[in-house]
Design an enzyme around this catalytic site. Structure first.
Site, PDB file in Angstrom:
ATOM      1  N   GLU A 318       0.810  -1.218   0.000  1.00  0.00           N
ATOM      2  CA  GLU A 318       0.000   0.000   0.000  1.00  0.00           C
ATOM      3  C   GLU A 318       0.849   1.276   0.000  1.00  0.00           C
ATOM      4  O   GLU A 318       0.738   2.096   0.889  1.00  0.00           O
ATOM      5  CB  GLU A 318      -0.936  -0.019   1.215  1.00  0.00           C
ATOM      6  N   TRP A 459      -4.454  -6.927  12.562  1.00  0.00           N
ATOM      7  CA  TRP A 459      -4.291  -5.474  12.448  1.00  0.00           C
ATOM      8  C   TRP A 459      -5.127  -4.830  13.538  1.00  0.00           C
ATOM      9  O   TRP A 459      -6.254  -5.271  13.805  1.00  0.00           O
ATOM     10  CB  TRP A 459      -4.735  -5.008  11.057  1.00  0.00           C
ATOM     11  N   GLU A 461      -6.308  -1.498  14.147  1.00  0.00           N
ATOM     12  CA  GLU A 461      -7.001  -0.194  14.107  1.00  0.00           C
ATOM     13  C   GLU A 461      -8.203  -0.165  15.058  1.00  0.00           C
ATOM     14  O   GLU A 461      -8.420   0.840  15.746  1.00  0.00           O
ATOM     15  CB  GLU A 461      -7.498   0.115  12.685  1.00  0.00           C
TER      16      GLU A 461
HETATM   17  C1  ACM Z   1      -1.869  -5.222   4.473  1.00  0.00           C
HETATM   18  O1  ACM Z   1      -2.907  -5.689   4.959  1.00  0.00           O
HETATM   19  N1  ACM Z   1      -1.799  -3.965   4.100  1.00  0.00           N
HETATM   20  C2  ACM Z   1      -0.697  -6.049   4.294  1.00  0.00           C
END
Ligand code: ACM
EC number: 3.2.1.52
Length: 544
Positions: A318, A459, A461
Site C-alpha cells: 500500500e 491489524w 485499528e
Molecule cells: C496489508 O494488509 N496492508 C498487508
C-alpha cells in the site's frame, strides 16, 4: 470404561488407542532431560510447577515413573512421539529440540485445563494421565501470527503473554509489525526521534475511519532494545522465531514526522506532519533518495543485531504513488536509473534491501505488492490480497507465506450479527478459518513446496487494547493453528463438528489461560462496542 478422548488441539497425526490408567505425576516424579532438551525441561518445571506444585526434580532416566525428554533425529523436524505408560512414566522424543517442546505442549493438554493455570486451584495434584502414544509432526514450517503493535501499542507484558499463547498452540513464527503511519515502536539508537516523536500521537480515531469519534488522549509506547532482546529470547525459549517488520516505502508517516527529510519535501511540507491519528493508507510515503536508503540501512543494521531471524520483513504494501508522480526528485530518479515508472521505483527500493539483506545472510520478505514492477531475486512473499500474489511468486520459484485477507485477517468480524464490536471486513467464522486451505489447488506439487506455511494477521485499528486483540484472535487463531499444524483433508471434507467438540475442552484451557475469546454464543456485554462505526464489506455474508 470408555477410553478417554484427549481432545487435543491442534489434532496430532495419530493417537494410539488410549486407555484410562496411565501414569500419575506427583511430588515424587523426577525429570530426566537428555542433551538438547533444556527449553522443554525449563518449560515443564515452570508450567507444571506453577499449575500443580510439581517440582519435577532431576533424576536418572530409569527411575520408575520418570518424565524423560530426548532428541531422536530419526523423527521429523519439529515432530515428536509422546508415550505414557503406567509402569514406565512419560517419554517425549522429538526430532529436534523444538519437537520435544511441542510434545510437552501435548502433555500439558493431557493434564487437563488446570495445567494452564499459574497456581494450583484443585487439591490432589494433576489428574492421572491416559495411557497412549501420540505420533505427531507439523504440516508447515511457518505457522505464524502477525501482530500490529503500531496502530495500537501492545505493552511488553502483553507481547510475552501472546508468545505463551502461541506456544500452547504450536505456532512458531511471530511476525512483529513494528512501524506504520500511526506509530514507530522500536528504539533505534542512532535515530532517537523515531521513538521520541514517532512513538505517540495526541489522539486516536475510535472506530473505523468513517466514525466521528475520537479518543482525546495521547496514545503511544515503544520497546527499548533491551525489551526487544527480552522478547526475542523469550520467544526462542519457546521455539518461536520473531520476524520483525519495518514497513517501507509506504506506511511511513510516523518516521517522516520524526525526520521530515525522509518525505517528499518537494511535494509537501513534511515538517508539518505528525504521527497519524486516523486509519487508512497515508499518502505520505518515503522519498526515494540516497539519504532515505542510508537512513534505513542504519535502522536495519540495528535491527539485525536484535533479531536473529533469517527473514526480515520490509512491508512494501500500500504505497500510494501520487507524491512520486508529482515529485521532480522522484521523477529524476526514475529517469536516471531507467526504471520506467513509479512501480519500477518501488521495485528498485525493495531490490536495494533485498541485496542489502542477502549480503548480510538474511532473506527479505514483503507483502505481495513487492511483485509490482518485478520481484527482487531473493524475495519471499506474504500473500495478503488473496492467493494470486502467492501463486505468481511460487510459480516463479519464490517462497510464499499464505495469509489472504479473505480468509485469515482476524481483525475482520467473526459473525454477521449486530453485536460484533466495530465490525469490519468480511464475515469469517471459526468454521471459515477451519476450512481455510493455504495451498491453492492451481499449484503443482513442486510449486506448492514454495508455500512455507500460513499466518493469521491481527491489524489493530479497531482493537484498542489487549482484550480486544484476544476477542478477535480467539477462538479463530486455534483453528488457524490446526490448519497450519495438522494434516487436514480438503476443506469440504474437514470434520468441523469434531473440531467444535474438541473446542469444548479447549475453551476450558483458554479460560484457565485467561483468554478473552469470543464465546460461541456471541460477545459478552463488555465485549461489544455499541454505536462505534465499523466498515463491514458488503457481499460477504456469513456463509454457514
Ligand atoms: C496489508 O494488509 N496492508 C498487508
Amino acid at each position: 470404561m470408555t477410553p478417554p478422548t484427549p481432545d487435543l488441539i491442534p489434532a496430532p497425526r495419530s493417537v494410539g488407542t488410549p486407555s484410562p490408567d496411565g501414569p500419575l505425576l506427583d511430588a515424587g516424579t523426577v525429570l530426566w532431560a537428555g542433551p538438547g532438551t533444556g527449553t522443554t525441561e525449563r518449560a515443564l518445571r515452570a508450567t507444571l510447577g506453577a499449575a500443580f506444585g510439581l517440582a519435577l526434580p532431576p533424576g536418572p532416566a530409569d527411575t520408575p515413573g520418570a518424565v524423560r525428554l530426548l532428541v531422536d533425529d530419526t523423527l521429523p523436524p519439529e515432530g515428536y512421539r509422546l508415550t505414557t505408560r503406567a509402569a514406565d512414566g512419560v517419554e517425549i522424543r522429538g526430532g529436534d529440540p523444538a519437537g520435544v517442546f511441542w510434545g510437552a505442549q501435548t502433555l500439558r493438554q493431557l493434564l487437563g485445563p488446570h495445567a494452564f493455570r499459574r497456581a494450583p486451584v484443585a487439591p490432589g495434584g494433576p489428574p492421572r494421565l491416559p495411557e497412549l502414544t501420540v505420533e505427531d509432526a507439523p504440516r508447515f514450517r511457518w505457522r505464524g501470527v502477525m501482530l500490529d503493535v503500531a496502530r495500537h501499542f501492545m505493552p511488553k507484558d502483553g507481547v510475552l503473554r501472546h508468545l505463551d499463547l502461541m506456544a500452547a498452540h504450536k505456532l512458531n513464527v511471530f511476525h512483529f509489525h513494528l512501524t506504520d503511519d500511526q506509530g514507530w515502536r522500536v528504539e533505534i539508537e542512532r535515530w532517537p526521534k523515531l521513538t521520541a516523536t514517532g512513538s505517540w500521537r495526541a489522539r486516536t480515531k475510535f472506530g473505523h475511519r468513517a466514525s466521528p469519534l475520537w479518543e482525546e488522549k495521547p496514545h503511544g509506547g515503544f520497546y527499548t532494545q533491551d525489551d526487544i532482546r527480552e522478547i526475542v529470547a523469550y520467544a526462542a525459549e519457546r521455539h518461536i522465531t520473531v520476524v520483525p517488520e519495518i514497513d517501507v516505502p509506504g506506511h511511513s508517516q510516523a518516521a517522516i514526522s520524526a525526520y521530515p527529510e525522509l518525505g517528499n519535501t518537494d511535494v509537501i511540507d513534511t515538517a508539518s506532519l505528525s504521527v497519524w491519528d486516523s486509519w487508512g493508507v497515508s499518502p505520505n510515503v518515503l522519498a526515494p533518495t540516497d539519504n532515505t536508503l542510508r537512513f534505513y540501512e542504519g535502522v536495519f543494521e540495528e535491527l539485525l543485531g536484535l533479531f536473529p531471524s533469517e527473514f526480515v520483513h520490509i512491508g512494501g504494501d500500500e504505497c500510494p504513488k501520487d507524491q512520486w508522480r508529482r515529485s521532480p526528485a522522484a521523477q529524476a530518479r526514475i529517469t536516471e536509473l531507467g526504471l520506467g515508472d513509479e512501480d519500477g521505483l518501488q521495485s528498485w527500493f525493495v531490490r536495494h534491501f533485498d541485496t542489502w539483506l542477502a549480503d548480510r545472510g538474511r532473506r527479505l520478505i514483503g507483502w505481495d505488492e513487492i511483485l509490482e514492477g518485478g520481484l527482487a531475486p531473493g524475495a519471499t512473499v506474504s500473500s495478503w490480497r488473496g492467493y494470486a500474489g502467492g501463486i505468481a511468486a511460487a510459480r516463479s520459484g519464490h517462497d510464499v507465506v499464505m495469509c489472504p485477507e479473505q480468509h485469515v485477517y482476524l481483525d475482520h468480524r467473526q459473525d454477521g450479527g449486530a453485536d460484533e464490536p466495530v465490525p469490519i471486513g468480511y464475515v469469517r467464522t471459526l468454521e471459515d478459518v477451519y476450512r481455510f486451505e493455504p495451498v491453492p489447488p492451481q499449484l503443482t506439487p513442486e510449486e506448492a513446496r514454495h508455500v512455507l506455511g500460513t499466518q493469521a494477521n491481527l491489524w489493530t485499528e479497531v482493537m484498542e487494547n489487549p482484550a480486544r486483540v484476544d476477542y478477535q484472535a480467539f477462538p479463530r487463531l486455534v483453528a488457524l493453528a490446526e490448519v497450519a499444524w495438522s494434516a487436514l483433508p480438503a476443506p469440504a471434507e474437514r470434520d468441523f463438528d469434531g473440531f467444535e467438540r474438541r473446542m469444548t475442552a479447549h475453551y476450558r484451557r483458554l479460560d484457565a489461560l485467561g483468554v478473552g475469546y469470543r464465546p460461541p454464543t456471541g460477545p459478552a456485554p463488555w465485549q461489544r462496542r455499541p454505536g462505534v462505526l465499523g466498515r463491514p464489506i458488503e457481499g460477504a455474508p456469513p456463509n454457514r
